[in-house]
Write a protein that holds these residues in place. Structure first.
Motif, short mmCIF file in Angstrom:
data_model
loop_
_atom_site.label_atom_id
_atom_site.label_comp_id
_atom_site.label_asym_id
_atom_site.label_seq_id
_atom_site.Cartn_x
_atom_site.Cartn_y
_atom_site.Cartn_z
N VAL A 15 31.75 24.36 -27.90
CA VAL A 15 32.13 24.71 -29.20
C VAL A 15 30.91 23.89 -30.21
O VAL A 15 30.65 23.58 -30.13
N ALA A 42 39.25 23.86 -29.14
CA ALA A 42 38.60 24.34 -31.05
C ALA A 42 39.29 25.64 -31.57
O ALA A 42 38.08 25.67 -32.61
N ILE A 43 39.57 26.34 -30.94
CA ILE A 43 40.34 26.89 -31.85
C ILE A 43 41.39 26.72 -32.65
O ILE A 43 42.13 26.84 -34.10
N GLN A 84 34.83 20.05 -36.72
CA GLN A 84 34.42 20.44 -35.60
C GLN A 84 32.87 20.62 -35.40
O GLN A 84 32.27 21.47 -34.61
N SER A 129 34.19 26.61 -40.28
CA SER A 129 34.43 25.72 -38.54
C SER A 129 35.12 27.47 -37.57
O SER A 129 34.97 27.52 -36.49
N ALA A 133 34.05 29.03 -34.51
CA ALA A 133 35.06 28.62 -33.14
C ALA A 133 35.20 29.83 -32.89
O ALA A 133 35.90 30.03 -31.45
N LYS A 137 34.78 31.36 -28.81
CA LYS A 137 35.36 32.11 -28.18
C LYS A 137 35.37 33.34 -27.88
O LYS A 137 35.51 33.22 -26.74
#
Length: 672
Positions: A15, A42-43, A84, A129, A133, A137
């Motif tokens: 990510v 990452a989410i 992140q 971020s 993200a 995704k």
């Protein structure tokens, strides 16, 4: 085997690597590839950053005396969001001297913190971020499809020893010069040359062509080919670990690595912007301190850092990309990455595979010739009665075209040549023109072959009575699509592993001028590389043989949900349907999205250009600068969301030509 290691430990960027100028993290395991979003760190971290920021704002606005708690939550939000992109941005700066948009966001957040605006820094970190993200995704596709390439190679092979005996060995132990025995239904373990025997080989996995190739002594054969009928002895010309299929894997891996190093739009802008902003801030602090109050000018220098923050730029590109990718999926176009979406909007040349892309990859009877007083139905029925006993793909096409085939007896097949049998007391033979004479139909048979058809001759009691032409026909919408793309200025090239005669005939029907035939996978990749001279190139294909070309093109497009796993994995874009009209739709959609991205970039840069002198002169303080940035963020986000709007009606089926029973005076079938 080079490819097996690649397939077992497939890598994908982590990510925040594509748009923020960050370094990739450790390779992702196959288990990680399928992690749902609610278990994806990452989410979850950006989401947690947003929730704590929201809670802090609620405490600050509505609960008197909760200032300390709100500030604490702002710090937590800032740290969660910054985690992140800040580490990767700094690592990219110090290890590879990469100046990305993430580094600019890091500098801006630091400036806001030094001035005591923790809330604004937290909002910046959260927005950037979560935008990145969500984009990542949206594009997160498993990279395991290349396994399909090496599953085409069997794990063992049967070799013939010098004394004539046979033994089974591991494919890794095969060396050039070994004699391989290949029974019907078996797959060839490595490249070689036929030493003895005749057969038909299914090479669809290697060349993409659905019609089998007849081979005999002296013919070269490729790893992964399936022997459909007679037994063969093949002399290996390549080792089991270094053949045409392992070469395909290495080509794909190299092309994907090269493509992964290409910079995103935001990164290209950040490269000159980062040092420029830092130098400007240092000059403001240094010169201002010499001419006036150092405290005032140092504060202005920090405001300059925040004024130069590319907040709108950093947020608008991911928002636009995610919106556009989501909209594209609604009409059957899956785009795997933001970088791919950006490149798709700049494509100028299209390279199209023939089989399965321009054609249906489904051989059908397109012409029937008759002579000797028989009619079309009789010729088709006799051919179908015998072909019902064969596994040859042409047999399926012929049996599907016959209405009421009789029952054949005493059927026998000569591998790679044809099949004979008895129908109601009459001996019928069906086979290749190289085995059965076309007799008076020779001229017309030659004409059908020039049109790209594979012709099967039918004999009755030793005399030719008919011929059946089979071809993998163009998709009905192909000429219309090619014409519209050419009218819009796109260059078009056909790339195929099929023979030149068939390729040229179909290209003429489709309206394609540039045709390159008899290409192996590595040849297609080289052809795509050559086409780069004409501008950004998109390669469109559906087979394993297309994987290197798909990976080496600026944009690889996998055609159809039934495309091979390797093709879909190597591509940047995948169509869920087989309709060629998705090509211009995808291109138009990407161009519109790219235009919106450019609008947001211009607005973002214009704001920075206007704010910098106002910040340097002290006209605007930090609060005003932050307010302008937040308004700009709302504007660019709203503009980016326009990319989600699509106006694409459903694709109605195109009427196709059908074969009727009408015949002219000479017994030739008419196609309407």
């Amino acid at each position: 085997m080079p490819g097996r290691r690649l397939l077992r430990y497939g890598r994908r960027p982590a990510v925040m690597t594509s748009a923020c100028g960050c370094e990739p993290s450790a390779p992702m395991t196959e288990e990680d590839e399928h992690t749902p979003w609610w278990r994806d760190r990452a989410i979850l971290l950006p989401v947690a950053s947003g929730l704590t920021l929201l809670l802090g704002l609620i405490l600050e606005w509505f609960i008197p005396g909760a200032g300390l708690m709100a500030t604490t939550l702002f710090w937590v939000s800032l740290l969660l969001g910054a985690s992140q992109f800040v580490p990767g941005a700094l690592k990219g700066l110090f290890t590879s001297r990469r100046l990305g948009i993430g580094l600019l966001m890091t500098i801006s957040a630091t400036g806001a913190v030094l001035l005591g605006f923790i809330e604004e820094a937290a909002a910046l970190a959260f927005l950037y971020s979560i935008a990145e993200a969500l984009e990542d995704k949206a594009m997160d596709k498993a990279r395991s499809g290349l396994r399909a390439l090496l599953t085409l190679i069997p794990s063992t092979a049967t070799i013939v020893a010098a004394h004539g005996g046979a033994r089974t060995v591991q494919v890794e132990d095969l060396v050039p010069g070994d004699i391989l025995r290949l029974a019907a239904g078996e797959r060839l373990a490595t490249d070689g040359v036929v030493r003895s025997g005749h057969s038909s080989l299914d090479v669809s996995a290697i060349t993409g062509e659905s019609i089998p190739v007849e081979v005999g002594p002296g013919d070269a054969v490729l790893a992964g080919s399936i022997n459909t009928s007679g037994a063969l002895e093949v002399k290996a010309t390549a080792a089991g670990t270094d053949n045409s299929l392992t070469t395909v894997v290495k080509l794909v891996e190299q092309a994907q690595n090269d493509k992964g190093r290409r910079a995103r739009i935001a990164d290209r802008l950040a490269r000159p912007l980062v040092p420029g902003v830092l130098i400007l801030a240092i000059l403001v602090a240094a010169i201002g301190s010499l001419l006036g109050d150092p405290g005032v000018w140092i504060e202005r220098a920090l405001v300059v850092l925040v004024a130069a923050s590319p907040c709108a730029l950093a947020i608008s590109v991911p928002v636009t990309v995610v919106s556009a990718i989501g909209a594209a999926s609604k009409f059957g176009v899956v785009i795997k990455s933001g970088a791919a979406f950006e490149r798709l909007g700049g494509i100028r040349h299209l390279a199209l595979d023939k089989t399965g892309t321009l054609t249906r990859n489904r051989p059908t009877v397109t012409e029937v010739l008759t002579t000797g007083g028989v009619n079309r139905a009789e010729v088709l029925d006799w051919a179908a009665a015998l072909e019902a006993h064969s596994t040859h793909p042409l047999a399926a096409a012929i049996t599907a075209a016959a209405l009421h085939p009789p029952v054949a007896q005493q059927v026998s097949e000569a591998a790679g040549q044809g099949i004979t049998g008895v129908i109601t007391g009459t001996r019928i033979a069906v086979g290749s023109p190289r085995w059965l004479s076309p007799g008076p139909l020779a001229t017309e048979v030659e004409s059908l072959e020039e049109q790209g058809m594979t012709v099967v001759i039918v004999h009755r009691d030793g005399q030719p009575v008919g011929a059946v032409g089979v071809r993998d026909e163009l998709r009905p919408e192909a000429p219309e699509v090619i014409q519209s793309l050419a009218a819009e200025g796109f260059g078009i090239t056909m790339l195929t592993g099929d023979n030149t005669r068939t390729a040229t005939a179909l290209a003429v029907e489709a309206g394609i001028q540039d045709v390159r035939a008899q290409l192996r996978p590595e040849d297609k990749a080289r052809a795509v590389a050559d086409l780069h001279e004409r501008g950004p190139v998109a390669m469109i294909g559906d087979g394993i043989n297309d994987a290197p070309a798909l990976a080496s093109a600026d944009i690889g497009i996998a055609m159809g949900a039934r495309g091979s796993d390797a093709a879909i994995e190597s591509a940047d874009v995948a169509f869920t349907g087989d309709d060629l009209r998705l090509i211009p739709r995808a291109l138009h959609h990407a161009r519109r999205g790219r235009a919106i991205i450019n609008q947001n970039i211009i607005l973002s840069l214009a704001i920075i250009i206007v704010l910098l002198p106002l910040a340097i002169t002290g006209v605007l303080g930090l609060a005003a600068v932050v307010l302008v940035h937040e308004v700009a963020e709302v504007i660019v986000i709203a503009n980016g969301l326009r990319a989600a709007r699509t106006r694409h009606p459903d694709l109605n089926p195109v009427k196709t030509a059908t074969i009727t029973a009408d015949e002219d005076a000479h017994g030739k079938t008419r196609v309407y």
